[in-house]
Scaffold this motif. Sequence first.
Motif, mmCIF file in Angstrom:
data_model
loop_
_atom_site.group_PDB
_atom_site.id
_atom_site.type_symbol
_atom_site.label_atom_id
_atom_site.label_comp_id
_atom_site.label_asym_id
_atom_site.label_seq_id
_atom_site.Cartn_x
_atom_site.Cartn_y
_atom_site.Cartn_z
ATOM 1 N N UNK A 173 101.950 161.511 52.262
ATOM 2 C CA UNK A 173 100.903 161.865 51.317
ATOM 3 C C UNK A 173 100.830 163.349 51.038
ATOM 4 N N UNK A 174 101.919 164.082 51.224
ATOM 5 C CA UNK A 174 101.971 165.525 50.989
ATOM 6 C C UNK A 174 102.864 165.787 49.785
ATOM 7 N N UNK A 175 102.375 166.635 48.867
ATOM 8 C CA UNK A 175 103.136 167.040 47.691
ATOM 9 C C UNK A 175 103.637 168.462 47.938
ATOM 10 N N UNK A 176 104.955 168.619 47.984
ATOM 11 C CA UNK A 176 105.587 169.926 48.175
ATOM 12 C C UNK A 176 106.094 170.439 46.836
ATOM 13 N N UNK A 177 105.918 171.751 46.617
ATOM 14 C CA UNK A 177 106.334 172.382 45.367
ATOM 15 C C UNK A 177 107.484 173.348 45.656
ATOM 16 N N UNK A 178 108.539 173.264 44.821
ATOM 17 C CA UNK A 178 109.714 174.115 44.974
ATOM 18 C C UNK A 178 109.987 174.827 43.657
ATOM 19 N N UNK A 179 110.370 176.092 43.774
ATOM 20 C CA UNK A 179 110.741 176.884 42.602
ATOM 21 C C UNK A 179 112.181 176.547 42.217
ATOM 22 N N UNK A 201 101.314 170.506 29.356
ATOM 23 C CA UNK A 201 101.201 171.958 29.444
ATOM 24 C C UNK A 201 101.456 172.489 30.853
ATOM 25 N N UNK A 202 101.888 171.624 31.780
ATOM 26 C CA UNK A 202 102.238 171.986 33.155
ATOM 27 C C UNK A 202 101.070 172.572 33.944
ATOM 28 N N UNK A 203 99.853 172.342 33.498
ATOM 29 C CA UNK A 203 98.682 172.852 34.208
ATOM 30 C C UNK A 203 97.998 171.797 35.056
ATOM 31 N N UNK A 204 98.528 170.598 35.077
ATOM 32 C CA UNK A 204 97.947 169.518 35.870
ATOM 33 C C UNK A 204 99.030 168.602 36.408
ATOM 34 N N UNK A 205 98.698 167.893 37.477
ATOM 35 C CA UNK A 205 99.621 166.949 38.106
ATOM 36 C C UNK A 205 98.853 165.670 38.423
ATOM 37 N N UNK A 206 99.314 164.561 37.838
ATOM 38 C CA UNK A 206 98.728 163.242 38.100
ATOM 39 C C UNK A 206 99.508 162.556 39.213
ATOM 40 N N UNK A 207 98.815 162.019 40.202
ATOM 41 C CA UNK A 207 99.460 161.292 41.291
ATOM 42 C C UNK A 207 98.712 159.985 41.521
ATOM 43 N N UNK A 246 94.541 160.380 40.833
ATOM 44 C CA UNK A 246 93.981 161.721 41.012
ATOM 45 C C UNK A 246 94.708 162.715 40.110
ATOM 46 N N UNK A 247 93.940 163.659 39.569
ATOM 47 C CA UNK A 247 94.469 164.763 38.767
ATOM 48 C C UNK A 247 94.220 166.057 39.521
ATOM 49 N N UNK A 248 95.302 166.836 39.748
ATOM 50 C CA UNK A 248 95.231 168.063 40.534
ATOM 51 C C UNK A 248 95.636 169.263 39.690
ATOM 52 N N UNK A 249 95.141 170.416 40.106
ATOM 53 C CA UNK A 249 95.625 171.694 39.615
ATOM 54 C C UNK A 249 96.738 172.136 40.556
ATOM 55 N N UNK A 250 98.020 172.084 40.135
ATOM 56 C CA UNK A 250 99.105 172.365 41.084
ATOM 57 C C UNK A 250 99.173 173.818 41.531
ATOM 58 N N UNK A 251 98.638 174.726 40.743
ATOM 59 C CA UNK A 251 98.716 176.139 41.116
ATOM 60 C C UNK A 251 97.706 176.462 42.203
ATOM 61 N N UNK A 252 96.467 176.042 41.993
ATOM 62 C CA UNK A 252 95.412 176.318 42.969
ATOM 63 C C UNK A 252 95.234 175.196 43.987
ATOM 64 N N UNK A 253 95.986 174.091 43.814
ATOM 65 C CA UNK A 253 95.935 172.942 44.736
ATOM 66 C C UNK A 253 94.515 172.406 44.887
ATOM 67 N N UNK A 254 93.887 172.130 43.743
ATOM 68 C CA UNK A 254 92.513 171.642 43.713
ATOM 69 C C UNK A 254 92.475 170.278 43.028
ATOM 70 N N UNK A 255 91.611 169.409 43.506
ATOM 71 C CA UNK A 255 91.378 168.113 42.879
ATOM 72 C C UNK A 255 90.434 168.299 41.702
ATOM 73 N N UNK A 256 90.887 167.903 40.500
ATOM 74 C CA UNK A 256 90.074 168.071 39.297
ATOM 75 C C UNK A 256 89.274 166.822 38.956
#
Length: 748
Positions: free
Chosen positions: A353-359, A408-414, A422-432
């Motif tokens: 249940x962990x979302x990892x972000x890679x550049x 617009x790459x400002x949100x992530x749906x999981x 759930x809809x998250x802000x991937x930059x600030x890692x917040x649940x919207x």
Amino acid sequence: LDGENDDSDDDGSPEGAEAAAAGEAEEEEELDEEEKRMEQLEEQLERHRKVEYNRHYWWQEQKQLLAAGTTIRSAHYNVDAGLFVVGFKSGLFGLYQAVEGEEMQTLQTMSISGQKVTAVLTNPSGDWVAFGSAKMGQLLVWDWRSETYVLRQQAHQASDINCIAYSHDGSIIATGGDDGKVKAWKGGHGFCFITFSDHTAGVVDVKFNSTNAVFSASLDGTVRAYDMTRYRHFRVFTTAKPVQFSCLALDPSGEVVAAGCSDVFDIYVWSAKSGRIIDVLSGHEGPVSKLDFAPTENVLVSGSWDKTVKVWVMFLGEERSKDSVESVQGLTEVLHVCFNHAGTEMAVINLAGVVDFYSTRDLKDIKPARGGMDVSKDIAGGYRVEEITKQFSRNAGQYVNTGCYTPNDQGLLVAGNSKWICLYDPINRLLLQKWQVSENLSLDGIRDVFDWRSQTEAGNVNLIEDMDTDSDDGLRDVRLPGVQKGKHATGNRSTRPLARTKCIRFSPSGREWAAATTAGVLVHGLDGAAASFRPVQLTYELTPQRVYQTLHDGNYGQALLQALRLNDPAVLQAVLYGVPGTHIEFTAAQVPGAHLGQMLELVASELHKGKHFEFCLRWNLALLLKHSAQIEREGLIPQLRELARATATQSQDLRAVCDQNKYMMQYLRTLASQVPLNEALSDDEELTEAAADEGTGQAPGLDGAPPPIAAKGMKKKKGKRKPKAPAALVGRVPSVRPKKRKLKKASA
């Protein structure tokens, strides 16, 4: 006081007599109304008595229809039309006419489905009959008078929908299910317009390419391509040995097709044009769970149950080496991998249940962009029937297995094996925001409160029939290990499907997203929401009256800027249509960059309405010409896709009307060419002479001008004169009719 009351109620006074007469009249009216109501009630009771009397005799006549094993599942009676509809378990339906004092008459008996008819209904007039079959997901509307279908819709048959995909303009949604079918649905009204049944096993993934062709991968070991223009299957991608595909990916150009396997752990790559295998990627030690191409480079990323994410550089062939494959090691099994639309970031979802972000700016050196985001607590919730205690059941079996970035790459749906999306802000890692899949309590995993009432000393009441006294713990396993579908996945006697989400996708327009859930395909969008008042940079002087006054004074650019800042839908629409057509180009150039996306959304919404199509197209052209660099710099891709979608929709409707007018004009020209010229001229001359006899001079032509040829061809006879009967007259109607002499009606 007593004396006054006695005087006022004196029967001998005129006022008392009038009041008594009025009271008697009211009582008589009430009695008459009561008698009418009683008569109507008696008529209804008599009608029901006749129907009840004839019921036994009518059912005796239906014994031949009710064969062995055929029972009634649904029925409906239309009182106004006197129609009685019965749905049977075998898929038959019967339509009967109820006549007062007589036995029921059979109007129609047909077979509409291979499964039981679970619901029937008629419209108020009784012309249409609707049927529903729950097991087949079928909905039919039948016009029994003309014996034609008004509506025919069928969902995926009693199975989960595994995958969904949007077309590039967002107007079509493709779905694939366990029944092996691929269905295409219209995004506007949600009706299925084509079904492909070429697969022999469940469909696990579907994709659209750049030309709106649909590609589907299945457990039968094939990848098939379908043409959405001609609605046909045109190519099959296969392997040398039988495999089972688990995922599918297309490169941005649509020329390369890749599919991952769940049994041999390989990735097969084909050419979309020729259908030949161009590469086989080996290296995973577990089932391949997800594939995704980078939006900007020829790089394929794969996630697997072997806890690794591999980055493959394409088109190397035999030159491929271990150094050309970048591998990222995870802690648990990888369930999902996806790129953002800019190609600068990659999200990896694992079983924990962990979302990892890679550049991914440098694909040769992939580094973590920031810390992981734990979503396991956000998707937790819902108790299941077979669980024993509250502590055991809270988070059991809940995980995330699908996700996607917003345009617009400002949100992530999981979403995943849970009732939450759930809809998250991937930059600030917040649940919207969170959405629940369904409120239907017949689905398992919906209740947030543990149901202690169903718990007994022997376990859950719903599972008592599944008890096994020979086992150690006194309970029998209601699931078989490794089984996720069918009756063995939930037990033979369990009828509650688990609330979960298998696939989630965002529309390219950015105004809606869809999720494939147990309850069906759920589409959440902004188009159906009511427009709201959302001011931007509001001041005390900025009011709707001020905007209208500025528009009236001719300051169109300033009025548009004020309306954009006020952001009231009614004011924006008034200003948009208040700008003259000659000032559109100059006014569009004055739109600031901060309000450019808002202006494009406004024009797109007005294009969808289609009332002023040309006017909105001129706005669209002016905005694109004046602000093309700004649009590219700001990344307003969702607004552009919405404009393209609205323009394409109106263009199709306009093309249909123009084609119809074109064919009608060709028909009229062909019909007119069949009439000889001398006959047409003689018809005009006869009509002109008839009008001249009435003192009107000459009969005007079609354009109001007198015909150039003098009237001839009228045969003079003694008595009443009659003109020659023309052979044919096309498009010629006399504007002046004679009053005394009657002409023969010309044939059209």
